[in-house]
Design a protein around this motif. Structure first.
Motif, PDB file in Angstrom:
ATOM      1  N   VAL A 473       0.852  -1.185   0.000  1.00  0.00           N
ATOM      2  CA  VAL A 473       0.000   0.000   0.000  1.00  0.00           C
ATOM      3  C   VAL A 473       0.888   1.235   0.000  1.00  0.00           C
ATOM      4  CG1 VAL A 473      -1.825   1.260   1.200  1.00  0.00           C
ATOM      5  CG2 VAL A 473      -1.740  -1.233   1.339  1.00  0.00           C
ATOM      6  N   THR A 474       0.612   2.175  -0.917  1.00  0.00           N
ATOM      7  CA  THR A 474       1.332   3.443  -0.959  1.00  0.00           C
ATOM      8  C   THR A 474       0.358   4.560  -0.630  1.00  0.00           C
ATOM      9  OG1 THR A 474       2.855   2.611  -2.652  1.00  0.00           O
ATOM     10  CG2 THR A 474       2.721   4.997  -2.369  1.00  0.00           C
ATOM     11  N   ALA A 475       0.674   5.343   0.409  1.00  0.00           N
ATOM     12  CA  ALA A 475      -0.193   6.440   0.840  1.00  0.00           C
ATOM     13  C   ALA A 475       0.658   7.518   1.469  1.00  0.00           C
ATOM     14  CB  ALA A 475      -1.233   5.943   1.830  1.00  0.00           C
ATOM     15  N   GLY A 476       0.136   8.716   1.491  1.00  0.00           N
ATOM     16  CA  GLY A 476       0.847   9.821   2.098  1.00  0.00           C
ATOM     17  C   GLY A 476       0.895   9.692   3.606  1.00  0.00           C
ATOM     18  N   ALA A 477       1.876  10.359   4.206  1.00  0.00           N
ATOM     19  CA  ALA A 477       2.010  10.326   5.658  1.00  0.00           C
ATOM     20  C   ALA A 477       0.747  10.865   6.312  1.00  0.00           C
ATOM     21  CB  ALA A 477       3.224  11.153   6.090  1.00  0.00           C
ATOM     22  N   GLY A 478       0.282  10.140   7.326  1.00  0.00           N
ATOM     23  CA  GLY A 478      -0.906  10.568   8.062  1.00  0.00           C
ATOM     24  C   GLY A 478      -2.208  10.111   7.447  1.00  0.00           C
ATOM     25  N   CYS A 479      -2.166   9.537   6.250  1.00  0.00           N
ATOM     26  CA  CYS A 479      -3.396   9.064   5.609  1.00  0.00           C
ATOM     27  C   CYS A 479      -3.699   7.650   6.104  1.00  0.00           C
ATOM     28  CB  CYS A 479      -3.245   9.073   4.090  1.00  0.00           C
ATOM     29  SG  CYS A 479      -3.262  10.727   3.379  1.00  0.00           S
ATOM     30  N   SER A 480      -4.793   7.504   6.782  1.00  0.00           N
ATOM     31  CA  SER A 480      -5.156   6.192   7.327  1.00  0.00           C
ATOM     32  C   SER A 480      -5.994   5.423   6.319  1.00  0.00           C
ATOM     33  CB  SER A 480      -5.934   6.356   8.638  1.00  0.00           C
ATOM     34  OG  SER A 480      -7.102   7.113   8.411  1.00  0.00           O
ATOM     35  N   TRP A 481      -5.969   4.129   6.443  1.00  0.00           N
ATOM     36  CA  TRP A 481      -6.714   3.264   5.534  1.00  0.00           C
ATOM     37  C   TRP A 481      -7.027   1.944   6.231  1.00  0.00           C
ATOM     38  CZ3 TRP A 481      -3.807  -1.068   5.129  1.00  0.00           C
ATOM     39  CH2 TRP A 481      -2.415  -0.946   5.296  1.00  0.00           C
ATOM     40  N   THR A 482      -7.907   1.191   5.634  1.00  0.00           N
ATOM     41  CA  THR A 482      -8.258  -0.137   6.143  1.00  0.00           C
ATOM     42  C   THR A 482      -8.231  -1.142   5.010  1.00  0.00           C
ATOM     43  OG1 THR A 482     -10.625   0.236   5.807  1.00  0.00           O
ATOM     44  CG2 THR A 482      -9.736   0.806   7.973  1.00  0.00           C
ATOM     45  N   ALA A 483      -8.114  -2.384   5.361  1.00  0.00           N
ATOM     46  CA  ALA A 483      -8.170  -3.488   4.399  1.00  0.00           C
ATOM     47  C   ALA A 483      -9.255  -4.450   4.867  1.00  0.00           C
ATOM     48  CB  ALA A 483      -6.830  -4.196   4.300  1.00  0.00           C
ATOM     49  N   VAL A 484     -10.265  -4.668   4.028  1.00  0.00           N
ATOM     50  CA  VAL A 484     -11.414  -5.493   4.401  1.00  0.00           C
ATOM     51  C   VAL A 484     -11.688  -6.514   3.309  1.00  0.00           C
ATOM     52  CG1 VAL A 484     -13.860  -5.503   5.003  1.00  0.00           C
ATOM     53  CG2 VAL A 484     -12.419  -3.582   5.694  1.00  0.00           C
ATOM     54  N   SER A 485     -11.735  -7.782   3.685  1.00  0.00           N
ATOM     55  CA  SER A 485     -12.100  -8.828   2.729  1.00  0.00           C
ATOM     56  C   SER A 485     -13.590  -8.750   2.438  1.00  0.00           C
ATOM     57  CB  SER A 485     -11.758 -10.208   3.291  1.00  0.00           C
ATOM     58  OG  SER A 485     -12.343 -11.221   2.488  1.00  0.00           O
ATOM     59  N   ASN A 486     -13.918  -8.949   1.168  1.00  0.00           N
ATOM     60  CA  ASN A 486     -15.317  -8.927   0.757  1.00  0.00           C
ATOM     61  C   ASN A 486     -15.873 -10.322   0.510  1.00  0.00           C
ATOM     62  OD1 ASN A 486     -15.401  -5.988   0.653  1.00  0.00           O
ATOM     63  ND2 ASN A 486     -14.098  -6.190  -1.152  1.00  0.00           N
ATOM     64  N   ASP A 487     -15.060 -11.357   0.811  1.00  0.00           N
ATOM     65  CA  ASP A 487     -15.476 -12.744   0.575  1.00  0.00           C
ATOM     66  C   ASP A 487     -15.008 -13.602   1.742  1.00  0.00           C
ATOM     67  OD1 ASP A 487     -16.455 -12.864  -2.477  1.00  0.00           O
ATOM     68  OD2 ASP A 487     -14.754 -11.492  -2.324  1.00  0.00           O
ATOM     69  N   ALA A 488     -15.874 -14.537   2.149  1.00  0.00           N
ATOM     70  CA  ALA A 488     -15.589 -15.339   3.339  1.00  0.00           C
ATOM     71  C   ALA A 488     -14.343 -16.195   3.192  1.00  0.00           C
ATOM     72  CB  ALA A 488     -16.797 -16.225   3.656  1.00  0.00           C
ATOM     73  N   TRP A 489     -13.971 -16.565   1.945  1.00  0.00           N
ATOM     74  CA  TRP A 489     -12.816 -17.456   1.763  1.00  0.00           C
ATOM     75  C   TRP A 489     -11.493 -16.708   1.723  1.00  0.00           C
ATOM     76  CZ3 TRP A 489     -10.262 -16.921  -3.037  1.00  0.00           C
ATOM     77  CH2 TRP A 489     -10.970 -16.230  -4.032  1.00  0.00           C
ATOM     78  N   ILE A 490     -11.547 -15.383   1.824  1.00  0.00           N
ATOM     79  CA  ILE A 490     -10.336 -14.549   1.871  1.00  0.00           C
ATOM     80  C   ILE A 490     -10.299 -13.874   3.236  1.00  0.00           C
ATOM     81  CG2 ILE A 490      -9.053 -12.659   0.809  1.00  0.00           C
ATOM     82  CD1 ILE A 490     -10.754 -13.097  -1.719  1.00  0.00           C
TER      83      ILE A 490
END
Length: 713
Positions: A473-490
């Motif tokens: 993941v590439t983002a600017g300093a201070g920029c928050s983010w999340t990662a969420v699976s959209n499928d039960a098998w992941i």
């Protein structure tokens, strides 16, 4: 122990913090609805809807119980020397603005409930339905006896210091209707226990809080609250200390608050008693400068359970008006209501059901905001407005719940208004905040000021499970983010949230079906996961599954995740050979000459892998020996040969048995096989009862018992 009177008391305790009930006069015309301008909708609190909000916490252990299934409460529960309470403790903005059990008294209330004492011994001491002021009482308090008094059942947990640390008990103003079933005659010298100035008859009476004497029951125990339910305590006409109704005050119309029925034991019948009370509270002072309270009460009334309307079908047994000083009236702006009970040596088991109370003047503060939400760009903005519509006179506030949102105007108000707010510039991700306006939530959503990218954007996997897979993941300093699976098998196993540039780790489960595609949303970007199809699987069936000796069967297969190639284990023979590129099919086996279980296994495979599936058939005997069990001697023809056979003797012979396709025919006993009986047995009949899969012993022997009927031998 001193025996305590069974004051079957509905101490309808209106502990009214601001009502002193002064000028006590009879009001014969009940003008509730006309005077208070009842709203079209009347809101209620009831056992049916709110039983879970009633608490018996301060009670003697086991003395009060609540049944949340049947929506009832029981007072006393056969516990001796008890002091029990059941207070309403809920919060309900739709009904009298109740909060923590303290409700707006408003212009009054109407209440109804039914009670019956199911105890079979000597009844005592009684119970009260209490309303007390909310200014200096709460739902953790109860009355009851002192540490130096006796059992104190006659106090009914209404009078007395109880569990209060200041020794003042349930503080006035308060009020109760009592249903007294056990006479405590006379008046105790120090009022701390004993006589309540009762008559010998069961009675219903209206009581308040007595004279509040300044002496002590014993050292350190003031008796200020112990005469609260002594009849005659207080002063007639006083707006500060209203007189507790007594038999000497009784009148035919009950206007003085004391009622006796014709029988001295009319409440001891273990019958259900409907009870209703209506209290009207004035909003302006009378000529004495005080506030009037009218109390009407009905016992054993008919059709009196509708508390959404005033009741006038019968004359109330109690109809009394008192007045209270402005100070007491103010204390009574909030009230707490519920039940109290007390026992000594005499016990009780009072079932309260169908309780309901309404507040005719209760108007909920209903706040409507427009709009309910707004979207903003990432930049700062000011002068944003929200319109607010609310009942006239309702007070409201507007409070920001997030530091980047500021209420700049309309932080509070009465009636309709406008709230103005500003938002700060957003240098991070999309964010959502709120402003609470009255009891409504205004939602502010602000666009992100961040830019994000992920690498790679997708990945392909085989059908097997995999772990430790990463995405940058590439983002600017201070920029928050999340990662969420959209499928039960992941599953995201690492980096489910982060700030700035980082790594997300994920795993996938094994695939048992067709090729599939899923996604993970990472920093607002979509990462795609492709997983290959699973190896082929198959199902195999045989028809028929029970096969006569030297006969064939048909094998049928289906293949999932195909097409696939197939080979056989178990040598089915016939047309069943190896195949390729199949998703399903069938074949016919060779004639089966091995009696018993024959198992065939199909092996399927393709580029993704392989698997197997099996089925078992059951082959009948080469021939069967058959015994006569028709109940008597019969002629039998077997393969053209006629024999006369006694009951329970063998029909077949070593050289003449029941073969596949053959039939045994039964005739009348004459040795000539001349008269058929219409009773036959064929090979399949014998096979189906002897074969192991059907519970037979597979020993090739059966009993002929009827037409196409046989049993294993």
């Amino acid at each position: 122990m001193k025996r305590k009177p069974v004051f079957f008391i509905i101490f309808f305790i209106l502990a009214i913090s601001s009502i002193v009930w002064g000028a006590q006069k009879t009001i014969t015309t009940y003008t509730w609805d006309a005077n208070i301008h009842v709203q079209p909708k009347t809101y209620t609190i009831s056992f049916a809807d709110n039983i879970a909000d009633f608490t018996a916490t301060p009670s003697t252990a086991g003395a009060v119980s609540v049944d949340t299934v049947n929506n009832t409460a029981t007072l006393g529960n056969g516990v001796g020397n008890s002091c029990g309470v059941l207070w309403y403790g809920g919060t309900n903005n739709l009904v009298a603005q109740c909060s923590g059990g303290k409700c707006d008294f408003g212009c009054g209330f109407r209440a109804y409930f039914e009670f019956e004492d199911t105890y079979t011994g000597t009844h005592g001491d009684g119970f009260t339905f209490t309303v007390m002021n909310g200014a200096n009482n709460d739902k953790t308090k109860r009355g009851g006896p002192s540490t130096c008094g006796s059992a104190g059942g006659e106090l009914m947990c209404y009078a007395g210091e109880g569990n209060t640390t200041d020794g003042l008990g349930l503080q006035p103003p308060k009020m109760a209707i009592e249903f007294d079933k056990y006479a405590n005659t006379g008046i105790s010298a120090n009022a701390c226990d004993g006589g309540r100035n009762d008559t010998n008859n069961n009675h219903m009476a209206l009581i308040f809080w007595g004279d509040n004497p300044g002496s002590n029951c014993c050292t350190g125990v003031p008796n200020i609250s112990y005469d609260n339910n002594i009849h005659g305590a207080g002063t007639w006409g006083s707006a500060a200390v209203p007189r507790n109704s007594a038999t000497a005050d009784s009148t035919a119309d009950g206007s003085r608050g004391y009622y006796e029925a014709g029988s001295s034991t009319w409440l001891n019948t273990n019958a259900k008693h409907p009870f209703r009370i209506e209290v009207t509270r004035a909003s302006t002072t009378n000529t004495n400068g005080n506030y009037e309270y009218n109390v009407k009460a009905w016992i054993d009334c008919t059709g009196c359970n509708n508390v959404k309307a005033a009741y006038s079908a019968s004359t109330p047994q109690i109809d009394r008006t008192i007045e209270l000083t402005p100070a007491l009236h103010t204390n009574f702006n909030k009230m707490i209501f519920g039940f109290t009970e007390g026992t000594g040596g005499a016990l009780q088991n009072i079932l309260i059901s169908n309780f309901i109370i309404s507040f005719p003047c209760s108007v909920p503060c209903i706040v409507v905001i427009n709009p309910t939400s707004r979207l903003h760009t990432a930049g700062a903005s000011t002068g944003n407005t929200v319109a607010l519509t609310v009942n006239t006179g309702c007070v409201w506030t507007a409070v920001s719940n997030d530091a980047w949102i500021t209420v700049t105007g309309g932080a509070s108000g009465t009636g309709n208004g406008t709230v103005t707010y500003s938002v700060g510039a957003n240098t991070g991700t999309v964010r959502t905040g709120t402003i609470t306006i009255g009891d409504q939530t205004f939602t502010v959503t602000q666009a992100s000021g961040c830019a994000y990218s992920i690498s790679p954007a997708s990945r392909s996997h085989s059908y097997t499970a995999a772990a430790g897979q990463t995405v940058g993941v590439t983002a600017g300093a201070g920029c928050s983010w999340t990662a969420v699976s959209n499928d039960a098998w992941i599953t995201v196993t690492g980096g489910a949230s982060g700030t700035g540039s980082d790594t997300v780790t994920y795993s996938i489960t094994a695939n048992s079906g067709a090729a599939r595609t899923g996604t993970i949303t990472i920093a607002g970007q979509t990462f795609t996961v492709n997983q290959a199809e699973a190896p082929p699987t198959c199902t195999l069936t045989a028809n028929p599954s029970i096969v006569p000796y030297n006969n064939t069967t048909v094998l049928t297969w289906t293949i999932n995740n195909g097409p696939a190639n197939g080979t056989w284990t178990g040598a089915p023979g016939g047309t069943c050979g190896a195949f390729s590129n199949s998703t399903g099919g069938s074949c016919t086996t060779s004639a089966r000459t091995t009696p018993g279980a024959n198992t065939f296994t199909l092996n399927v495979s393709n580029a993704e892998g392989s698997s197997t599936c099996s089925t078992t058939i059951y082959v009948g005997c080469q021939n069967y020996r058959v015994w006569n069990r028709l109940g008597g001697t019969r002629d039998f023809r077997v393969n053209g040969v006629c024999r006369q056979v006694n009951n329970n003797s063998e029909i077949t012979q070593a050289a003449n048995r029941l073969n596949p396709g053959a039939t045994i025919i039964a005739y009348a006993s004459a040795g000539t096989c001349a008269t058929p009986l219409g009773i036959v047995l064929d090979y399949n009949d014998a096979m189906n009862v002897d074969i192991a899969i059907n519970g037979g012993d597979a020993d090739c022997r059966v009993n002929f018992t009827g037409n196409h009927n046989a049993t294993d031998r």
